[in-house]
Write an enzyme that holds these catalytic residues in place. Structure first.
Site, PDB file in Angstrom:
ATOM      1  CG  HIS A  82      -1.741   1.271   1.303  1.00  0.00           C
ATOM      2  ND1 HIS A  82      -2.899   1.414   0.584  1.00  0.00           N
ATOM      3  CD2 HIS A  82      -1.562   2.445   1.954  1.00  0.00           C
ATOM      4  CE1 HIS A  82      -3.405   2.619   0.805  1.00  0.00           C
ATOM      5  NE2 HIS A  82      -2.618   3.265   1.633  1.00  0.00           N
ATOM      6  CG  ASP A 161     -12.234   3.228   6.239  1.00  0.00           C
ATOM      7  OD1 ASP A 161     -11.707   4.041   7.016  1.00  0.00           O
ATOM      8  OD2 ASP A 161     -12.026   3.222   5.012  1.00  0.00           O
ATOM      9  NE  ARG A 168     -10.739  10.091  10.042  1.00  0.00           N
ATOM     10  CZ  ARG A 168      -9.892   9.383   9.288  1.00  0.00           C
ATOM     11  NH1 ARG A 168     -10.254   8.223   8.766  1.00  0.00           N
ATOM     12  NH2 ARG A 168      -8.690   9.820   9.064  1.00  0.00           N
ATOM     13  CB  SER A 183      -8.750   4.655   7.748  1.00  0.00           C
ATOM     14  OG  SER A 183      -9.168   4.801   6.426  1.00  0.00           O
ATOM     15  CE  LYS A 187      -9.194   2.383   3.429  1.00  0.00           C
ATOM     16  NZ  LYS A 187      -9.572   3.774   3.229  1.00  0.00           N
TER      17      LYS A 187
END
Ligand code: URA
Ligand code: CA
Length: 433
Positions: A82, A161, A168, A183, A187
């Protein structure tokens, strides 16, 4: 359990238990806890932070709020990568076939998303015929057969999320490290990763502009991963200038192909080899980073990585001839050179502003309904530290329209030239595991 008691507990600096966090996330997902209470909770977390145990519990509560992908039918350790996002970041396109070619199974869920350029799927769709629509069984079968496949992200992952991130965004609570970390990690875990390699960017074009913040976020994500049984490593990399030379979808596909051929930009190549080494070690296909890097370098020099990329394109309907004839990728109608107005050394290439320039050309999406132009973008001929002469081209603009005034202004604003020699910023600035 009254939600208001949980809010006051957090507001006063208390630690929420696993049961409390689970009930909060379940209630919020199901709609029994309203947005106004969750907003107050997010703000309390923003100011009070979360303990390592709370962060891990929040992550897993969000994982279990929706569908989770079961990749157990794929043999081997599934390592996902990621990136916290940057400008012109072409790493996934290179890394997926590269690590797959040495035996790391790559079952990649990817998105389109918003940004300066498209997501990995948009970029891949610039290859004629390529598609990611397939059912989960086909996806798993392709990974088992070819070592890699890319599928679109399921809409049913981590609904908590999705809802919380949206909240948010409008309550001034995006910038909380425990909330960002949980968060992102939720995922990755819901998509079936056994182990995770994170590329946390720092500098002008990054989400976390300060090194200290990037480090804190990286450490927080690594800690969460390790606590919930997913070995996690983070690399901190520089995003003060765009990565590689290409910013734009088809341009980045061409750049990825060049990198797989061993003739790509030095920074992109180095980052891919570094992230790929960590992936190979976590997947157990190499004993250590040095051995892993050697395997990856060989995969590039023997053409094995490029071959894997072709197999991957064919399996998903793509035309593999683009690898040898990149002119078959979408091409923009106009090209404009941007000449240097003074001589010297490139001192800055403000990444974020360059990304916005690419976006103005149509390379990215401003809202989720915008269409993107796969052909357009910016190609940098210079990077920080490079010498330039007056009149020498700094970048080529690939455009599908003739009026590019605004784009030119942004590019000139972004690139500063100094009379003095400039030391290029180091690309790899840290590692946390
Ligand atoms: N990216 C995410 O996925 N979540 C955040 O909270 C911030 C950035
Ligand atoms: Ca690039």
């Amino acid at each position: 359990m009254r939600t208001v008691d949980l809010i006051t507990k957090k507001r006063d600096g208390g630690e929420l238990t696993e049961t409390e966090i689970n009930s909060l996330i379940r209630g919020y997902t199901e709609g029994t806890i309203p947005d106004y209470q969750m907003s107050a909770m997010a703000m309390a977390i923003f100011f009070r932070g979360m303990t390592p145990t709370e962060r891990a519990n929040l992550t897993m509560a969000m994982v279990h709020s929706g569908e989770t992908i079961d990749l157990s039918a794929i043999s081997g350790i599934k390592v996902d990568k990621h990136s916290t996002g940057g400008v012109g970041d072409t790493t996934t396109l290179v890394l997926a076939p590269l690590v797959a070619s040495i035996g790391v199974p790559v079952a990649k869920m990817s998105g389109r998303g918003l940004g300066h350029t498209g997501g990995t799927i948009d970029k891949l769709e610039s290859v004629p015929g390529f598609h990611v629509e397939m059912d989960n069984e086909t996806f798993i079968e392709l990974v088992n057969r070819n070592g890699l496949a890319v599928i679109g992200q399921s809409d049913n992952l981590t609904p908590a999320d999705k809802k919380l991130y949206g909240l948010r965004d409008v309550t001034g609570t995006v910038n909380s490290i425990p909330l960002i970390a949980s968060s992102i990690m939720s995922k990755k875990i819901a998509s079936g990763a056994d182990a995770i390699v994170l590329d946390v960017k720092t500098g002008d074009g990054a989400f976390m502009k300060e090194m200290s913040e990037a480090e804190e976020l990286a450490a927080c994500m690594v800690d969460i991963g390790n606590r919930v049984g997913r070995r996690t490593v983070a690399v901190l990399s520089d995003m003060s200038q765009p990565l590689g030379n290409a910013i734009g979808n088809a341009l980045e596909v061409k750049e990825a192909i060049d990198t797989l051929k061993g003739v790509g930009p030095e920074d992109l190549t180095d980052l891919c080899l570094t992230l790929g080494s960590h992936m190979a070690v976590l997947a157990g296909v190499a004993a250590d980073k040095v051995a892993a890097r050697k395997l990856l370098e060989e995969a590039i020099s023997t053409g094995q990585a490029l071959e894997k990329f072709k197999i991957f394109l064919i399996a998903q309907g793509g035309d593999p001839s683009v690898v040898d004839a990149p002119e078959r990728l979408p091409t923009a109608k106009y090209r404009f050179e941007v000449p240097a107005k003074e001589a010297g050394f490139v001192a800055t290439i403000a990444a974020e502003n360059m990304g916005l320039a690419a976006m103005l050309l149509g390379a990215g999406r401003a809202t989720k309904d915008s269409t993107i132009d796969l052909a357009v973008g910016i190609f940098l001929h210079k990077k920080i530290g490079d010498p330039v002469q007056v009149g020498e081209s700094l970048v080529t603009i690939h455009a599908n329209r003739e009026s590019i005034e605004e784009v030119l202004i942004r590019i000139y604003e972004s690139i500063q030239i100094s009379g003095q020699r400039v030391t290029p910023p180091p690309l790899l600035v840290g590692e946390i595991k």
